[in-house]
Scaffold this motif. Structure first.
Motif: not given
Length: 524
Positions: A153-154, A234-237, A255-256, A428-431
């Motif tokens: 996602r990031c 994607h987040c909406n789905r 992603l906030r 740098l990413t959420e993971r």
């Protein structure tokens, strides 16, 4: 002999099966010698069951056709994309993509075929990759984590080589127009949403040609608005309410998340009221930690459950009461130091739906750290969320646990520059990660009890390792975020040292899993 209505070509005697792989090469104004090298890396494959579609959407069709004609291989053809078929009529069981100037390792398709045969429910497979310069000289490599949906996602970390079941591509609607330069990320997001199984092959099977200045960027070009939209859709789905923002590194996004609710969050803090030097000044750690929360934290609904040892000075308890009033619960603790027992008592006394296990020697850096961690933790399949913790000098103390063996359990990027992007920009990413430190970890309170809390048999060390492995054993994900940052003045408030009984217990409980190595962090 005519086929009956119920027959298929594969069921008919003598019918020729379709190719195992369709390799799609989008071409636009590529130098002939680079295209020839890319095609040669396919014709040199040790597996013969493939077709190669050179999909030319530019004004160079005649030149591409001449390159293909010179090879005289019936498995290779030039195709023109259409709005209804951007893949040019690919007919393989599996579809993969090769950029026009990149190279496949000679055994790439054979290894992928073997892994797919051994994983019949696999719908998406990806491999590691390396980077080469325009002359083919090595520039570096990207050793990817096992399946990490939070990281996808990031950033488009799966990238090349990615292999998709053709039926799945068709089912999700194929390559979508309107996502130029990010169609591969969009496709990866949509296919993995419904894939039965996603397999990572931890081998470098793809060579990506880059200019030296591009190394470390995922995709090799600036992240586009299309990528941001692909992630937002994607987040909406999947039901994640979030605003997607590009950070200051190409190809990496934040992603906030909008919180589903703002429940009471309980900060559970064991302490002995110790003092020490920080940046040349003496401070009482627990009161300084709580002051930093009160002064900098933007989350509105917090309670503080403090578990002090008997030697905690009464003046410290009085100061906490003055600072917190009715938001404070004090649980005096008698007996030898046992971090696990103190945390368990604190969580049992907490009223919040979520708890933050928190050392007393922290200091808040990012004001929205609770909102950031809670937004991740509210996903039902997330069991724990960890923050990024910095030493006094600003270097990294914690960016997730790193489990390399039954005797080597530590922290990702320990002691490195806190501004460093890390391999493949992973810092740098959420993971997903193997575990997070109990110095700052958010959990649903019910999940803490579901896994049995912290083990009192691990009073000082490895109690958080044990907790994390219990959480993962129940199928929960553990996620670390770089966007919740705190200072952690580690080991200033207790003695250090690892007891042999603690290590023996961890090896006995989790040795087999620890020997498998860390699935989420692999340093080149």
């Amino acid at each position: 002999m005519a086929l009956s209505a119920s027959s298929t070509p594969d069921e008919t005697a003598g019918a020729r099966p379709g190719p195992r792989f369709s390799i799609v090469v989008p071409v636009h104004r590529t130098p002939a010698e680079l295209l020839e090298a890319a095609i040669a890396s396919v014709t040199d494959q040790t597996l013969a069951s493939w077709e190669l579609l050179v999909v030319d959407d530019g004004p160079t069709a005649s030149g591409v056709q001449a390159v293909v004609d010179s090879l005289d291989d019936p498995r290779i053809r030039v195709a023109r994309p259409t709005p209804g078929d951007p893949l040019g009529g690919a007919g393989g069981e599996w579809i993969t993509f090769l950029d026009q100037d990149d190279l496949l390792a000679p055994e790439a398709l054979e290894i992928c075929s073997d892994r797919l045969s051994g994983n019949p429910e696999c719908d998406v497979l990806y491999t590691d990759e390396d980077w080469i310069d325009p002359d083919g000289e090595p520039l570096g490599r990207f050793l990817k984590p096992d399946w990490s949906p939070e990281r996808l996602r990031c950033q488009h970390y799966v990238s090349h080589l990615s292999v998709f079941r053709s039926e799945l591509i068709e089912r999700v609607g194929g390559m979508r127009p309107g996502f130029d330069e990010s169609q591969d990320h969009d496709l990866a997001l949509r296919t993995t949403e419904s894939a039965r199984s996603i397999v990572h092959v931890p081998l470098v099977l793809y060579h990506r040609r880059m200019r030296p200045g591009q190394v470390g960027t995922i995709g090799g070009r600036a992240a586009s608005e299309a990528a941001r939209r692909a992630i937002e859709e994607h987040c909406n789905r999947i039901g994640v309410e979030a605003t997607v923002e590009q950070i200051d590194r190409p190809g990496v996004y934040r992603l906030r998340r909008r919180l589903r609710a703002e429940p009471l969050v309980s900060l559970v803090i064991p302490t002995r009221g110790s003092t020490g030097l920080v940046n040349g000044s003496v401070r009482t750690f627990v009161t300084s930690a709580i002051r930093s929360v009160l002064e900098r934290c933007t989350y509105p609904d917090l309670e503080f459950v403090v578990v002090p040892d008997a030697e905690t000075p009464p003046a410290v308890i009085a100061e906490l009461a003055e600072l917190l009033g009715d938001r404070l619960t004090i649980l005096p603790y008698e007996g030898p130091f046992n971090f696990s027992h103190k945390i368990n008592l604190g969580v049992a006394a907490a009223s919040g739906a979520y708890v933050v296990l928190l050392n007393d020697d922290i200091e808040v850096i990012t004001p929205d750290w609770i909102e950031t961690m809670l937004g991740i933790g509210q996903q039902p399949d997330v069991g724990m969320v960890g923050a990024t913790l910095l030493f006094e000098d600003g270097t990294l103390q914690h960016a997730g646990h790193l489990y390399l063996s039954e005797t080597a359990m530590g922290h990702v990027a320990y002691g490195e520059d806190s501004a460093a992007p890390g391999p493949g920009m992973g810092l740098l990413t959420e993971r997903e990660c193997s575990g997070v430190t109990a110095a700052c970890a958010l959990m649903a309170r019910r999940t803490f009890f579901e896994v049995g809390g912290l083990s009192r048999q691990l009073p000082v060390n490895y109690n958080d390792v044990d907790l994390c492995l219990k959480v993962r054993s129940l199928g929960y994900r553990i996620v670390v975020t770089p966007h919740a940052r705190l200072h952690h003045y580690e080991s200033r408030t207790r003695r250090t040292g690892i007891g042999s009984s603690e290590l023996a217990l961890i090896r006995r409980r989790w040795g087999r899993i620890l020997l498998e190595g860390d699935p989420y962090w692999r340093h080149p």
